[in-house]
Design a protein around this motif. Sequence first.
Motif, PDB file in Angstrom:
ATOM      1  N   LYS A  44      41.110  44.834  10.924  1.00 49.72           N
ATOM      2  CA  LYS A  44      43.013  43.833  11.320  1.00 49.72           C
ATOM      3  C   LYS A  44      43.281  44.020  10.108  1.00 49.72           C
ATOM      4  CE  LYS A  44      39.134  40.186  13.120  1.00 49.72           C
ATOM      5  NZ  LYS A  44      38.399  39.079  13.135  1.00 49.72           N
ATOM      6  N   ASP A  45      43.161  43.576   8.882  1.00 50.89           N
ATOM      7  CA  ASP A  45      44.493  43.838   7.453  1.00 50.89           C
ATOM      8  C   ASP A  45      44.977  44.912   8.260  1.00 50.89           C
ATOM      9  OD1 ASP A  45      43.944  41.527   6.617  1.00 50.89           O
ATOM     10  OD2 ASP A  45      43.576  42.707   4.361  1.00 50.89           O
ATOM     11  N   VAL A 105      54.672  36.799   4.918  1.00 54.63           N
ATOM     12  CA  VAL A 105      55.905  37.509   6.027  1.00 54.63           C
ATOM     13  C   VAL A 105      56.132  36.083   7.440  1.00 54.63           C
ATOM     14  CG1 VAL A 105      56.350  39.094   7.970  1.00 54.63           C
ATOM     15  CG2 VAL A 105      54.557  39.170   6.871  1.00 54.63           C
ATOM     16  N   TYR A 161      49.021  44.620   9.384  1.00 58.01           N
ATOM     17  CA  TYR A 161      49.870  45.874   8.736  1.00 58.01           C
ATOM     18  C   TYR A 161      50.992  46.299   8.931  1.00 58.01           C
ATOM     19  CZ  TYR A 161      47.529  43.801   4.768  1.00 58.01           C
ATOM     20  OH  TYR A 161      47.489  42.497   3.819  1.00 58.01           O
ATOM     21  N   VAL A 214      56.370  42.122  15.561  1.00 56.06           N
ATOM     22  CA  VAL A 214      55.988  41.191  14.528  1.00 56.06           C
ATOM     23  C   VAL A 214      55.469  39.498  15.256  1.00 56.06           C
ATOM     24  CG1 VAL A 214      56.589  40.226  12.723  1.00 56.06           C
ATOM     25  CG2 VAL A 214      58.016  41.924  13.399  1.00 56.06           C
ATOM     26  N   ALA A 261      51.883  39.799  16.071  1.00 56.96           N
ATOM     27  CA  ALA A 261      51.105  39.605  14.582  1.00 56.96           C
ATOM     28  C   ALA A 261      50.990  38.365  14.110  1.00 56.96           C
ATOM     29  CB  ALA A 261      51.517  41.174  13.055  1.00 56.96           C
ATOM     30  N   ILE A 293      58.736  34.332   4.868  1.00 56.30           N
ATOM     31  CA  ILE A 293      60.091  35.234   5.255  1.00 56.30           C
ATOM     32  C   ILE A 293      61.092  35.393   6.546  1.00 56.30           C
ATOM     33  CG2 ILE A 293      60.531  37.468   4.759  1.00 56.30           C
ATOM     34  CD1 ILE A 293      58.564  38.260   3.006  1.00 56.30           C
ATOM     35  N   VAL A 294      61.140  35.629   7.895  1.00 57.65           N
ATOM     36  CA  VAL A 294      61.828  35.062   8.966  1.00 57.65           C
ATOM     37  C   VAL A 294      62.055  33.551   8.608  1.00 57.65           C
ATOM     38  CG1 VAL A 294      60.942  35.114  11.389  1.00 57.65           C
ATOM     39  CG2 VAL A 294      59.561  36.180   9.977  1.00 57.65           C
ATOM     40  N   PHE A 328      51.650  46.718  12.837  1.00 57.61           N
ATOM     41  CA  PHE A 328      52.694  46.030  13.247  1.00 57.61           C
ATOM     42  C   PHE A 328      54.131  44.970  12.564  1.00 57.61           C
ATOM     43  CE2 PHE A 328      50.356  45.137  17.281  1.00 57.61           C
ATOM     44  CZ  PHE A 328      50.130  46.236  17.307  1.00 57.61           C
ATOM     45  N   THR A 329      53.619  44.750  11.371  1.00 61.33           N
ATOM     46  CA  THR A 329      54.982  44.687  10.700  1.00 61.33           C
ATOM     47  C   THR A 329      55.333  44.877   9.462  1.00 61.33           C
ATOM     48  OG1 THR A 329      53.190  43.798   9.081  1.00 61.33           O
ATOM     49  CG2 THR A 329      53.781  41.851  10.513  1.00 61.33           C
ATOM     50  N   LEU A 338      47.178  38.488  15.323  1.00 60.10           N
ATOM     51  CA  LEU A 338      46.340  38.783  14.004  1.00 60.10           C
ATOM     52  C   LEU A 338      46.174  37.937  12.647  1.00 60.10           C
ATOM     53  CD1 LEU A 338      48.328  42.116  14.689  1.00 60.10           C
ATOM     54  CD2 LEU A 338      45.990  41.952  15.560  1.00 60.10           C
ATOM     55  N   ARG A 339      44.857  38.459  12.634  1.00 63.53           N
ATOM     56  CA  ARG A 339      44.766  37.993  11.010  1.00 63.53           C
ATOM     57  C   ARG A 339      44.133  38.375   9.985  1.00 63.53           C
ATOM     58  NH1 ARG A 339      44.129  33.322  12.633  1.00 63.53           N
ATOM     59  NH2 ARG A 339      43.535  33.225  14.905  1.00 63.53           N
ATOM     60  N   PHE A 340      45.845  38.503   9.088  1.00 65.08           N
ATOM     61  CA  PHE A 340      45.814  39.426   8.278  1.00 65.08           C
ATOM     62  C   PHE A 340      46.395  38.705   6.819  1.00 65.08           C
ATOM     63  CE2 PHE A 340      49.901  40.014   8.327  1.00 65.08           C
ATOM     64  CZ  PHE A 340      50.793  39.369  10.046  1.00 65.08           C
ATOM     65  N   SER A 341      45.768  39.099   5.296  1.00 64.82           N
ATOM     66  CA  SER A 341      46.609  38.934   4.232  1.00 64.82           C
ATOM     67  C   SER A 341      47.876  38.665   4.126  1.00 64.82           C
ATOM     68  CB  SER A 341      45.567  39.010   3.123  1.00 64.82           C
ATOM     69  OG  SER A 341      45.788  40.322   3.436  1.00 64.82           O
ATOM     70  N   GLY A 342      48.686  38.100   3.969  1.00 65.06           N
ATOM     71  CA  GLY A 342      49.825  37.906   4.147  1.00 65.06           C
ATOM     72  C   GLY A 342      50.453  37.863   4.779  1.00 65.06           C
ATOM     73  N   TYR A 375      59.462  45.750  10.232  1.00 65.02           N
ATOM     74  CA  TYR A 375      60.070  44.964  10.316  1.00 65.02           C
ATOM     75  C   TYR A 375      60.305  44.486   8.539  1.00 65.02           C
ATOM     76  CZ  TYR A 375      61.771  39.745   9.337  1.00 65.02           C
ATOM     77  OH  TYR A 375      61.827  38.825   9.219  1.00 65.02           O
TER      78      TYR A 375
END
Lengths: 269, 288
Positions: free
Chosen positions: B8-9, A99, B13, A84, A87, A102-103, B15-16, A91-95, B19
């Motif tokens: 990438k998305d 996250v 996702y 995590v 990420a 939230i952590v 990886f997370t 890493l680039r990702f929407s949301g 969690y």
Amino acid sequence: MKKLALYLILICAAVSFIYPFLWMAFISLKSVGDAGARGLLSSFFTLQNYKAVFMEIPIGRALLNSAIVALSTTASVIFFSSLVGYALAKLRFSGRETVFMIVLLTMMIPGQLTLIPLYTLIVRLGWIDSYPALVAPWMISAMGILIFRQTFISIPDDLIEAARMEGCGELRILTSIFWPLSKPAMVTVGIITFMNSWNEVLWPMMVVRRQEMMTMPQMITTFSVGGQSGGELGVEMAASMLLIIPILAAYAFFQKYFIDGIASTGIKG
Amino acid sequence: MTTGDERKDAIGYAFTAPYILFLLVFTAYPLLFSFYLVFHSWDLITPPEYVGLKNFYFLMHDTDFWQALLNTLIFLAIHIPAQVVFSIMIAMALAEKIVAKTFFRAAFFLPVIISGAVVTILWAKLYSTDTGIFNQLLGLAGIAPVKWLTSTGLAMPSIAVMATWKNMGFYIVLFLAGLLNIPAHLYEVSKIEGTTRWQDFWHITLPLLRPTMLLVVVLSTFGAFSLFIEPYVMTGGGPLNSTMSVVLYMYKHAFLFQHMGYAATIGFALAAIILLVVLIQKKYLDSD
């Protein structure tokens, strides 16, 4: 003169912090008749209290349980939290920001709030008296995620680009580039997680009833409180010594990580 | 371009995902379920029964619960001042140029890494009325044995002293870091003005240690509201509930009486009180 006063304070403090543990160690090595005597030293030392502990309670099994629980919790926290953390850092990702929020939010929830509902969940899952009950709720830690994210952010992106060019997957990049470059973070997270898991007593006392599934803190607590030790001081102290020796050994090697790690993250509970 | 973003998305996702799943099961679900439990009576065997606000009503009138809160306040009233005074004193000694600094730091930190269960079992022996070291030392001075853990007035203070001893190494390290963060030139200015060390302490050291102080007070408060194994081992909450902690009280309702709904209500109230107390402390210690 001033120096003298300083050293006096420090030495008095050091003695008061160390002496009780020394007393415990010496009592555990004295024979029954000798234990009541004042002073630390004895004419001879014996391991009979340790033999008695192994004969009176399944302490070998408790040591094994503690090792299984603490090691698997630690391995899981390092693996999943770094996943995590990676990420969130690289890493680039929407949301992603959600996250991360939230952590941070989960760190503010007092554990007392979720303790009873969590226990009822374990009951409904049929996990009472099992390793999953002791490990699963602690498999990922927000503290671990934050430490890994912070460490990974400072590792240059060029390394990732180069690895991607050579066809490395993200998981390979994490395990073969980021892990070796983040040893201090891994040791810190590992030590804090291991120590918390090894020392934890409230949660095991909620989800474990059968003696064979008890971890060390619960075992020595029931041994001491339940009157099973029959008030034999030396035997009780020997059981306690068996619990602290692994932590003391780790402390001897990784003292700096213990102190800096705990000071920077705060202690649990 | 779109495909690259999707890839990438997908990795992000993946990886997370563990969690998120973990969070849903072991944090979100218990959190939501606690809101359900506080309105129900449940013994884990028969189906939960809706009782409305009865749990809260009972809690308001439960003298044992208020006693447990009062016990926590007694604990804090001894623990926090002792913790702050002794930790700062030792941290200031450690901040000076001394030999064996690493040894002293490691020695002070020793009780922090040891299991609370062991520390409590050990101190129960040291506090023993007949054979404990404290009464032996008092005996040498000709003082009669003191009932450290078996008198209502002393039992909680005794536990507070033990907790202070156990955590002090941690707070010493925090204060030491705070002290080393104070710029040395501040003290040089005062040297020119000819102030005493005591004035320096009050006007430079203490004010600049304020953030550390807040951290120490907040963490001590969390610790006080988590007291469990200490009274469990030493006194069982007695004598006469004088060492009953809120968590031990919650534990008893859940495991002696199977009152899951009421135990969850105690946890709920405790969490609310913790947040409230920490907010008050923050406001008070952050201002001026």
